[in-house]
Design a protein around this motif. Structure first.
Motif, short mmCIF file in Angstrom:
data_model
loop_
_atom_site.label_atom_id
_atom_site.label_comp_id
_atom_site.label_asym_id
_atom_site.label_seq_id
_atom_site.Cartn_x
_atom_site.Cartn_y
_atom_site.Cartn_z
N ARG A 78 0.83 -1.20 0.00
CA ARG A 78 0.00 0.00 0.00
C ARG A 78 0.87 1.26 0.00
O ARG A 78 0.57 2.23 -0.69
CB ARG A 78 -0.92 0.01 1.22
N VAL A 79 1.95 1.23 0.80
CA VAL A 79 2.85 2.39 0.86
C VAL A 79 3.53 2.60 -0.48
O VAL A 79 3.62 3.73 -0.98
CB VAL A 79 3.90 2.21 1.98
N ASP A 80 4.00 1.51 -1.08
CA ASP A 80 4.66 1.64 -2.38
C ASP A 80 3.70 2.18 -3.44
O ASP A 80 4.08 3.01 -4.28
CB ASP A 80 5.20 0.28 -2.83
N ALA A 81 2.46 1.71 -3.40
CA ALA A 81 1.49 2.16 -4.39
C ALA A 81 1.13 3.62 -4.21
O ALA A 81 0.80 4.32 -5.18
CB ALA A 81 0.23 1.30 -4.30
N ALA A 82 1.20 4.12 -2.97
CA ALA A 82 0.81 5.51 -2.69
C ALA A 82 1.94 6.50 -2.92
O ALA A 82 1.71 7.70 -3.01
CB ALA A 82 0.31 5.63 -1.25
N ARG A 83 3.18 5.99 -3.01
CA ARG A 83 4.33 6.89 -3.13
C ARG A 83 4.32 7.56 -4.51
O ARG A 83 4.17 6.88 -5.53
CB ARG A 83 5.62 6.11 -2.94
N PRO A 84 4.51 8.89 -4.56
CA PRO A 84 4.56 9.58 -5.86
C PRO A 84 5.68 9.03 -6.73
O PRO A 84 6.77 8.73 -6.24
CB PRO A 84 4.82 11.04 -5.47
N ARG A 85 5.42 8.95 -8.03
CA ARG A 85 6.42 8.44 -8.97
C ARG A 85 6.79 9.53 -9.96
O ARG A 85 5.92 10.23 -10.48
CB ARG A 85 5.88 7.20 -9.70
N ASP A 86 8.08 9.67 -10.18
CA ASP A 86 8.60 10.71 -11.07
C ASP A 86 9.51 10.09 -12.11
O ASP A 86 10.27 9.15 -11.80
CB ASP A 86 9.40 11.76 -10.29
N ARG A 87 9.46 10.62 -13.32
CA ARG A 87 10.43 10.23 -14.35
C ARG A 87 11.21 11.47 -14.73
O ARG A 87 10.70 12.38 -15.39
CB ARG A 87 9.73 9.64 -15.58
N PHE A 88 12.45 11.52 -14.29
CA PHE A 88 13.31 12.67 -14.52
C PHE A 88 14.42 12.29 -15.50
O PHE A 88 15.08 11.26 -15.34
CB PHE A 88 13.93 13.17 -13.22
N VAL A 89 14.62 13.14 -16.50
CA VAL A 89 15.68 12.94 -17.49
C VAL A 89 16.76 13.98 -17.28
O VAL A 89 16.48 15.17 -17.10
CB VAL A 89 15.11 13.06 -18.92
N VAL A 90 18.02 13.53 -17.27
CA VAL A 90 19.16 14.43 -17.14
C VAL A 90 20.11 14.17 -18.31
O VAL A 90 20.60 13.05 -18.48
CB VAL A 90 19.91 14.24 -15.81
N LEU A 91 20.37 15.21 -19.10
CA LEU A 91 21.31 15.12 -20.22
C LEU A 91 22.65 15.70 -19.79
O LEU A 91 22.77 16.90 -19.51
CB LEU A 91 20.77 15.88 -21.43
N LEU A 92 23.66 14.84 -19.75
CA LEU A 92 25.01 15.24 -19.40
C LEU A 92 25.90 15.19 -20.65
O LEU A 92 25.44 14.86 -21.73
CB LEU A 92 25.56 14.32 -18.30
N GLN A 93 27.17 15.48 -20.46
CA GLN A 93 28.07 15.55 -21.61
C GLN A 93 29.16 14.50 -21.54
O GLN A 93 29.60 14.10 -20.47
CB GLN A 93 28.70 16.95 -21.69
N GLN A 94 29.57 14.05 -22.69
CA GLN A 94 30.78 13.28 -22.91
C GLN A 94 31.02 12.16 -21.90
O GLN A 94 31.68 12.37 -20.88
CB GLN A 94 31.98 14.23 -22.94
N PRO A 95 30.52 10.96 -22.18
CA PRO A 95 30.76 9.82 -21.30
C PRO A 95 32.26 9.58 -21.16
O PRO A 95 33.04 9.76 -22.10
CB PRO A 95 30.07 8.66 -22.03
N GLY A 96 32.67 9.18 -19.99
CA GLY A 96 34.09 8.92 -19.75
C GLY A 96 34.80 10.07 -19.08
O GLY A 96 35.87 9.87 -18.48
N ARG A 97 34.25 11.29 -19.16
CA ARG A 97 34.88 12.41 -18.46
C ARG A 97 34.62 12.27 -16.96
O ARG A 97 33.48 12.07 -16.53
CB ARG A 97 34.36 13.75 -18.98
#
Length: 342
Positions: free
Chosen positions: A56-75
Motif C-alpha cells: 500500500r505504501v509503495d502504491a501511494a508513493r509519488p512516482r517521477d520520471r526525470f531525465v538528465v542530459l550530461l556531456q561526454q561519457p568517460g569524463r
C-alpha cells in the motif's frame, strides 16, 4: 505469544484503528507519511500484514520520471555528477524516482535540442548541461509549452519561458580565482586563460568575474586573451603548449572549462610543474594528482552530493508546481582544495 492485532498496531503507530484499516484497504485518504509510520510500526511489532502494508505504501508513493542530459561519457566530472545523482535518487525519501541519465558525445546545439525534444515529452522534468544557443532556447520554450519543465544544470540557460538553474555562483567563482592569483603569485605577470566555449554562460561569467577582480584591485597582472578548448583534452594540451611557448614568462594559468587533464599533461611535459601557478575546477583523480605533484595549485569544486540533491529537489518542485512556480535558481557554495587539505 498472541499475534499482534490491528489495535496493537494502531497503538504502536500512534494512530487510530480505523486509520490502520484504511491503510490495509488501500484507501487514498491516508497521507503517505502516516502510512510509512504504520509500516514502520508493523515491522517493529511483527504484525502479520506487513507485506500488504508495504504494498500500500509503495502504491501511494509519488512516482517521477526525470531525465538528465550530461556531456561526454568517460569524463571524470560528468561521471561523478551522474553517480551522485543516482545515489540521491535511490535515497530520496517519499518518492519513487525513475532517473534517466544520458551522456551526449555530440555537443552541437542542434543535436542537444533534438534530444531534449525527443526525451522531454516522456519526462516529468528535464535537466540539461549545454551551451547557450537560440535553438536550445527554442527547445526549452517548446517543452515548457508541452508541460515539461526544464532545469539548467551547472551552466545557466535563458528562454522566453521560465527555466530553473542549479550550479555555482560563477561571478563569485571568477572573483575568487582573481583573489587567489593576486595572493599566490610571487609577483604580477601574465596569466593565460583556457575556456571550453564562451557559449557556456558559467565559463563566460567566471572569466568576467576574474578580470573584474584584477581590474578593481589594479594588481598589475596581464590577462592574455582566452583560448578555446572546446571541452577537449587534446585541444587543451595543444593550447597550453602554445601559451607556454609564446609566453615563457607566464606566471599563471586559469583553466576555466573542460580539458584540465590535457593542460596538466602539457605543463608537466614542458617542465613547468611547480613554477607555474595553475587554478582549475573539481576534485577528480586527475586534479588530485595535479595537486599532489605541484602541477596544480588550487582547485575550486562543485559540492557533488549537495548539487545532486538540489537538482532532484528542484525537479520535484517544478513538477508539482502545476506551472505556478518552481523554476528557481539554486546557487551552491563551492569547495576549495590545495595539496594540504585533500
Amino acid at each position: 505469544m498472541a499475534r499482534p492485532t490491528i489495535r496493537d498496531l494502531a497503538t504502536a503507530a500512534g494512530v487510530s484503528p480505523s486509520t490502520v484499516n484504511r491503510v490495509l484497504a488501500g484507501s487514498d485518504k491516508v497521507r503517505e507519511p502516516t502510512m510509512q509510520r504504520v509500516l514502520d510500526a508493523a515491522r517493529d511489532i511483527g504484525f502479520y500484514g506487513v507485506g500488504a502494508i508495504r504494498s500500500r505504501v509503495d502504491a501511494a508513493r509519488p512516482r517521477d520520471r526525470f531525465v538528465v542530459l550530461l556531456q561526454q561519457p568517460g569524463r571524470q566530472f560528468y561521471e561523478a555528477v551522474a553517480e551522485h545523482l543516482r545515489q540521491a535518487a535511490s535515497a530520496y525519501e517519499g518518492r519513487d524516482i525513475d532517473l534517466v541519465l544520458e551522456f551526449m558525445n555530440d555537443l552541437s546545439p542542434d543535436r542537444i535540442a533534438d534530444r531534449m525534444l525527443d526525451l522531454g515529452p516522456r519526462a516529468d522534468a528535464l535537466a540539461v548541461v549545454t551551451a547557450e544557443h537560440p535553438v536550445v532556447s527554442a527547445a526549452i520554450d517548446r517543452l515548457t509549452a508541452m508541460g515539461t519543465p526544464v532545469l539548467a544544470l551547472i551552466s545557466p540557460l535563458t528562454a522566453q519561458t521560465s527555466i530553473g538553474f542549479v550550479g555555482l555562483d560563477s561571478w563569485k567563482v571568477g572573483r575568487t580565482v582573481g583573489w587567489f592569483f593576486e595572493n599566490i603569485c610571487r609577483e604580477p605577470g601574465k596569466i593565460g586563460v583556457l575556456v571550453g566555449s564562451h557559449r557556456y554562460r558559467n565559463q563566460d561569467m567566471q572569466e568576467s568575474g576574474f578580470r573584474s577582480y584584477l581590474r578593481e584591485h589594479e594588481s598589475g597582472f596581464t590577462v592574455l586573451e582566452p583560448l578555446p578548448t572546446f571541452e577537449s583534452t587534446a585541444i587543451a594540451r595543444e593550447m597550453t603548449e602554445r601559451l607556454l611557448t609564446d609566453h615563457p614568462d607566464m606566471a599563471g594559468l586559469y583553466v576555466c572549462g573542460g580539458g584540465i587533464t590535457g593542460a596538466l599533461a602539457a605543463i608537466r611535459g614542458m617542465g613547468r610543474s611547480g613554477t607555474l601557478r595553475v587554478i582549475g575546477y573539481d576534485l577528480m583523480d586527475s586534479t588530485r594528482g595535479g595537486l599532489l605533484d605541484g602541477t596544480l595549485t588550487v582547485v575550486l569544486a562543485h559540492p557533488f552530493a549537495r548539487m545532486a540533491r538540489e537538482t532532484l529537489d528542484s525537479m520535484v518542485r517544478m513538477k508539482t508546481s502545476d506551472g505556478t512556480g518552481g523554476a528557481e535558481s539554486v546557487l551552491l557554495s563551492f569547495d576549495i582544495y590545495t595539496r594540504e587539505n585533500i
